[in-house]
Scaffold this motif. Structure first.
Motif, PDB file in Angstrom:
ATOM      1  N   GLY A 131      31.669  44.521  40.243  1.00  0.00           N
ATOM      2  CA  GLY A 131      33.010  44.492  39.653  1.00  0.00           C
ATOM      3  C   GLY A 131      33.614  43.100  39.663  1.00  0.00           C
ATOM      4  O   GLY A 131      34.321  42.709  38.722  1.00  0.00           O
ATOM      5  N   LYS A 135      34.758  41.209  36.287  1.00  0.00           N
ATOM      6  CA  LYS A 135      36.124  40.726  36.116  1.00  0.00           C
ATOM      7  C   LYS A 135      36.137  39.269  35.675  1.00  0.00           C
ATOM      8  O   LYS A 135      36.986  38.852  34.857  1.00  0.00           O
ATOM      9  N   GLY A 253      36.040  45.275  42.245  1.00  0.00           N
ATOM     10  CA  GLY A 253      35.055  46.352  42.343  1.00  0.00           C
ATOM     11  C   GLY A 253      35.691  47.719  42.267  1.00  0.00           C
ATOM     12  O   GLY A 253      35.119  48.664  41.701  1.00  0.00           O
ATOM     13  N   TYR A 256      36.761  48.242  38.652  1.00  0.00           N
ATOM     14  CA  TYR A 256      35.647  48.687  37.821  1.00  0.00           C
ATOM     15  C   TYR A 256      35.235  50.113  38.156  1.00  0.00           C
ATOM     16  O   TYR A 256      34.717  50.826  37.295  1.00  0.00           O
TER      17      TYR A 256
END
Length: 288
Positions: A131, A135, A253, A256
């Protein structure tokens, strides 16, 4: 779908081998416990977060979500032991807030680090650090062990430009930059916790031997590796470290996770929403 069923489906979707020990995740000792509330109720919605601040809990209530999936501990200690903070007024106020909300909190730490089928071919990756790469737009820059998502070869920038980019892309209030701000950075590494142990020396030696230009860190104490990076910068070796903080680095993370969680939950999945905690740090800078 009951809250307990939603939690089990997430566990079933992730790898069950602990990424840090190589052994099966033990239900009795795993960090991934229900740390508050009743899971034997229908799940009305899910909030994912890095950790459930009072603000996150309030937002879950506003969204009508009664399950918070957090990566870190609810009550500020490893294992979320409530007895050791029972007389703390902030603990008591947070419990009152949780009781008024009426939902459940489940910590998802070991399972998401163990691996989630996120790659295009269905192979596993550490869900937290994947994640982070997502990002930043760095998924295509990963090198080394792609499962871990800890090493990157990025287009060359200066240390200062790297720090500025991280602040902008992660929505931070600022960050700390150690070492040479004009270092030419291509090889970036996310080291594990730099907190004063023998691994700090290993990180410094690896930075030198493996040509790592910049660390992007979770914890970075002033001793050990931080000292090394400062000296390396002063001695013209082109090293720097950007200390953005543990929660700031791992939060993407959990952002996501809100993308893949509906697939993990399958038919009848409740609405999933990521709620950011906001940057841990506020900065008071000197007037120049």
């Amino acid at each position: 779908m009951l809250i307990s069923e939603a939690i089990q489906r997430v566990k079933d979707y992730c790898c069950s081998t602990d990424a840090f020990t190589g052994k099966p995740i033990d239900p009795a000792t795993t960090r991934d416990q229900v740390t508050y509330g009743n899971v034997d109720q229908p799940c009305t919605g899910i909030v994912t977060c890095i950790w459930p601040t009072a603000g996150v809990i309030r937002r879950a209530g506003e969204l009508g979500a009664n399950l918070i999936v957090t990566h870190e501990a609810l009550f500020w200690n490893h294992g979320d032991h409530q007895d050791v903070v029972a007389d703390n007024r902030t603990y008591q106020a947070k419990r009152e807030l949780l009781d008024a909300w009426g939902g459940a909190v489940w910590r998802c730490h070991d399972y998401i680090h163990a691996g989630v089928p996120l790659e295009a071919d269905g192979s596993l990756a550490d869900g937290i650090f994947y994640g982070f790469a997502w990002k930043l737009g760095w998924l295509g820059y990963r090198t080394g062990d792609l499962f871990k998502c800890m090493d990157y070869e990025i287009p060359e920038v200066s240390g200062r430009e790297l720090a500025t980019s991280l602040v902008e892309r992660l929505g931070l209030n600022g960050t700390r930059l150690v070492g040479d701000p004009e270092a030419r950075v291509r090889h970036v590494r996310v080291p594990m916790h730099i907190m004063g142990g023998p691994a700090d020396t290993e990180a410094a030696n690896a930075m030198d031997a493996e040509g790592v230009d910049a660390f992007v860190t979770m914890e970075l104490i002033d001793f050990t590796t931080c000292e090394y990076v400062r000296d390396a910068g002063m001695l013209g070796q082109g090293k720097c470290a950007v200390a953005i903080g543990h929660f700031n680095l791992e939060e993407p993370g959990m952002e996501y996770m809100a993308e893949w969680l509906p697939t993990a939950l399958g038919e009848g999945a409740p609405e999933v929403t990521f709620v950011p905690m906001g940057d841990t740090y506020q900065y008071v800078t000197a007037a120049r």
